[in-house]
Design a protein around this motif. Structure first.
Motif, mmCIF file in Angstrom:
data_model
loop_
_atom_site.group_PDB
_atom_site.id
_atom_site.type_symbol
_atom_site.label_atom_id
_atom_site.label_comp_id
_atom_site.label_asym_id
_atom_site.label_seq_id
_atom_site.Cartn_x
_atom_site.Cartn_y
_atom_site.Cartn_z
ATOM 1 N N GLU B 120 4.047 67.089 13.355
ATOM 2 C CA GLU B 120 5.075 66.559 12.473
ATOM 3 C C GLU B 120 4.692 65.138 12.055
ATOM 4 N N VAL B 121 4.652 64.916 10.753
ATOM 5 C CA VAL B 121 4.212 63.626 10.219
ATOM 6 C C VAL B 121 5.281 63.109 9.252
ATOM 7 N N THR B 122 5.647 61.824 9.385
ATOM 8 C CA THR B 122 6.589 61.227 8.433
ATOM 9 C C THR B 122 5.885 60.151 7.632
ATOM 10 N N GLY B 123 6.039 60.213 6.313
ATOM 11 C CA GLY B 123 5.410 59.231 5.445
ATOM 12 C C GLY B 123 6.415 58.595 4.506
ATOM 13 N N VAL B 134 4.413 56.706 8.969
ATOM 14 C CA VAL B 134 5.183 55.874 9.894
ATOM 15 C C VAL B 134 5.509 56.577 11.215
ATOM 16 N N GLU B 135 5.296 57.895 11.262
ATOM 17 C CA GLU B 135 5.578 58.612 12.495
ATOM 18 C C GLU B 135 4.671 59.830 12.607
ATOM 19 N N LYS B 142 1.832 52.933 11.916
ATOM 20 C CA LYS B 142 1.744 52.432 10.555
ATOM 21 C C LYS B 142 0.321 52.667 10.095
ATOM 22 N N LEU B 143 0.173 53.602 9.183
ATOM 23 C CA LEU B 143 -1.156 54.006 8.765
ATOM 24 C C LEU B 143 -1.174 54.095 7.242
ATOM 25 N N SER B 144 -2.068 53.320 6.604
ATOM 26 C CA SER B 144 -2.057 53.284 5.147
ATOM 27 C C SER B 144 -2.973 54.331 4.532
ATOM 28 N N GLY B 145 -3.909 54.822 5.324
ATOM 29 C CA GLY B 145 -4.837 55.819 4.788
ATOM 30 C C GLY B 145 -5.885 55.226 3.866
ATOM 31 N N SER B 146 -5.870 53.902 3.666
ATOM 32 C CA SER B 146 -6.842 53.306 2.748
ATOM 33 C C SER B 146 -8.100 52.806 3.460
ATOM 34 N N ALA B 147 -8.070 52.732 4.796
ATOM 35 C CA ALA B 147 -9.269 52.348 5.568
ATOM 36 C C ALA B 147 -9.584 53.487 6.532
ATOM 37 N N GLN B 179 -3.162 49.486 16.987
ATOM 38 C CA GLN B 179 -1.830 49.543 17.579
ATOM 39 C C GLN B 179 -1.793 50.653 18.626
ATOM 40 N N VAL B 180 -0.912 50.488 19.610
ATOM 41 C CA VAL B 180 -0.732 51.511 20.637
ATOM 42 C C VAL B 180 0.754 51.827 20.694
#
Lengths: 295, 219
Positions: B120-123, B134-135, B142-147, B179-180
């Motif tokens: 399950e992924v929340t964006g 975000v989840e 917090k993952l932007s997917g740009s790196a 982040q952890v």
């Protein structure tokens, strides 16, 4: 070469005797580690994509799936050619028709460049190609203009917002109009300060504009707001070139836009719950297109 | 700074009509697909806020599904994604939530495949085509997917971060952001590491073999 605000951007440009576009290019090189050539080529490709969208909108029969938009860019183009008197002038109407052209292509799920968003994608290309015609600008000047608008958009996006759902139409069409006005000023040979004044003048006239798309579609009133964004950008650029200065500094205008957006009710931030979306005709169109309405 | 590059502002090149509701949505779907690792057989997409109110008009549904099929925001196949998903045997369900989300443009995507793998992924779509995850399976992140990014599921205990950092250092991979996140003390934790260099297959394998590491995903 780092800046966070328009004031810092202008300060760097003027103290080092650089154009805004050059400051943005150098910052991009520092941020991404890519070469100047790579960055410039990539921006030139964005310009090519923009040009295709404008051309499509002006020459093809564009119609969105809902039927709410399409055909107005060509209607205005025809009027420019045939009318005996143009009340607002050929250049403004040129920018208007080209802004609408891209916006109509977007509504019809065509390929566009988000500048800064898809909902506001018509204004920058619309004015850029019009100004280039008028000024006789070469391709390099036009690509540079995209860096100018990118620099302004960067400041707005990081200090306020650029999405209608976050800050209303002022954040979207407002930002695009301000970015465009600054870009046109540099194309016309204006100073970095003049570009900043153009941003203030343009954005001030967009403050408070809500995002209230009929049936939630990026069509009505979005296409016409792109049209008027184009007109405002051209006039704001002229006013700045004439030496008109904003009483409120640019970054404070951006901050005002941010606070207004924060105060705006959710019904007026791209939810199709208020404004034009909630008018009897807006609701009737929504029922006709989707068979039901949102309450 | 939410926006780093001039191409975050002048771009992306995309299929209309909305950068947040179409392009950003497609990116959320595509990142969810990458995190899942393969094509899901069944997806449930829950839309919140502005997404829930206006998704049909903006093609948000079409865009998320296009992303889940691994289409880029400028891929013209996005327009026909619902039909393509059906033909490929992907079962898609949409849920409009009345819940008020933290961000107006929020989508939660639950993916399942026939082997029983569930994620399950929340964006959120933050504007101009940019998005953030975000989840993930209940972990806040917090993952932007740009790196390039590494996601490491591991036992929540001392030394886990040090072990991973040591392997990355040996391969001269620099950590840009880290982040952890954990749900409760001593159970499972998720490490998210954005890197300047891409993490190749052998490094990924080496990380997977470390003690207490339950799973490694490279994005």
């Amino acid at each position: 070469m780092d800046f966070r605000t328009v004031a810092e951007l202008v300060e760097i440009a003027e103290s080092e005797n650089l154009k805004i576009s050059e400051v943005m290019i150098r910052k991009e090189i520092e941020t991404t580690g890519q070469t100047r050539e790579e960055i410039f080529r990539r921006m030139a490709e964005q310009l090519d994509t923009m040009e295709k969208a404008v051309q499509r909108g002006l020459t093809e029969e564009i119609r969105s799936q809902s039927g709410l938009s399409g055909g107005d860019a060509r209607r205005i183009r025809k009027y420019i050619e045939e009318a005996e008197v143009l009340l607002s002038g050929a250049d403004v109407l040129d920018a208007v028709s080209r802004s609408m052209a891209t916006s109509e292509v977007n509504a019809a799920m065509g390929t566009i460049v988000a500048t800064p968003t898809a909902g506001a994608c018509g204004i920058l290309p619309g004015c850029l190609f019009t100004a280039a015609d008028r000024l006789g600008s070469d391709r390099e000047t036009m690509v540079r203009a995209l860096f100018v608008s990118g620099a302004i958009g960067y400041c707005i996006a990081n200090n306020a917002f650029i999405a209608g759902a976050a800050g209303g139409c002022q954040a979207e069409v407002g930002s695009a109009t301000a970015m465009t006005a600054a870009a046109v000023v540099e194309m016309a040979g204006g100073t970095p300060s003049m570009s900043a004044e153009a941003v203030s003048i343009a954005l001030k006239n967009m403050l408070g504009l809500v995002c209230d798309p009929v049936a939630g579609l990026v069509e009505a009133p979005c296409v016409k707001r792109n049209a008027m964004g184009g007109a405002i950008a051209m006039v704001a650029a002229d006013m700045a070139m004439a030496g008109v200065k904003s009483v409120i500094p640019t970054d404070e205008v951006i901050a005002a836009m941010y606070r207004i957006g924060r105060d705006m009710p959710v019904s007026l931030k791209e939810t199709a719950l208020g404004g034009l979306a909630a008018t009897p005709t807006g609701r009737a169109l929504e029922r006709k297109i989707f068979g039901k309405t949102k309450e | 700074m939410k926006y780093r590059s001039v191409f975050d502002i002048i771009g992306p090149v995309m299929i209309g009509p909305s950068s947040s509701h179409t392009a950003g949505a497609a990116r959320i779907g595509r990142t969810a697909r990458a995190l899942f690792g393969n094509k899901p057989d069944k997806v449930t997409i829950t839309l919140y806020g502005s997404f829930a109110k206006t998704y049909r008009g903006h093609g948000t549904d079409i865009a998320i599904v296009g992303g889940l099929l691994d289409f880029e925001p400028f891929d013209e196949r996005i327009v026909r994604s619902l039909e393509i998903a059906k033909n490929e045997g992907v079962d898609v369900t949409f849920v409009e939530s009345e819940e008020v989300p933290d961000h107006p443009n929020t989508a939660k995507i639950r993916m399942e495949d026939s082997s029983g793998h569930v994620m399950e992924v929340t964006g959120i779509s933050i504007g101009g085509g940019k998005m953030e995850i975000v989840e993930l399976n209940g972990f806040d992140l917090k993952l932007s997917g740009s790196a390039p990014a590494l996601l490491i599921l591991h036992k929540d205990r001392y030394g886990a971060v040090a072990q991973v950092a040591t392997v990355l250092a040996r391969h001269q991979i620099n950590i840009a952001y880290m982040q952890v996140s954990r749900k409760e003390k001593g159970s499972e934790a998720l490490m998210i590491i954005e890197t300047d260099q891409t993490v190749e297959e052998p490094v990924q394998k080496e990380l997977s073999d470390l003690d207490g590491i339950h799973g490694v995903t490279v994005l």
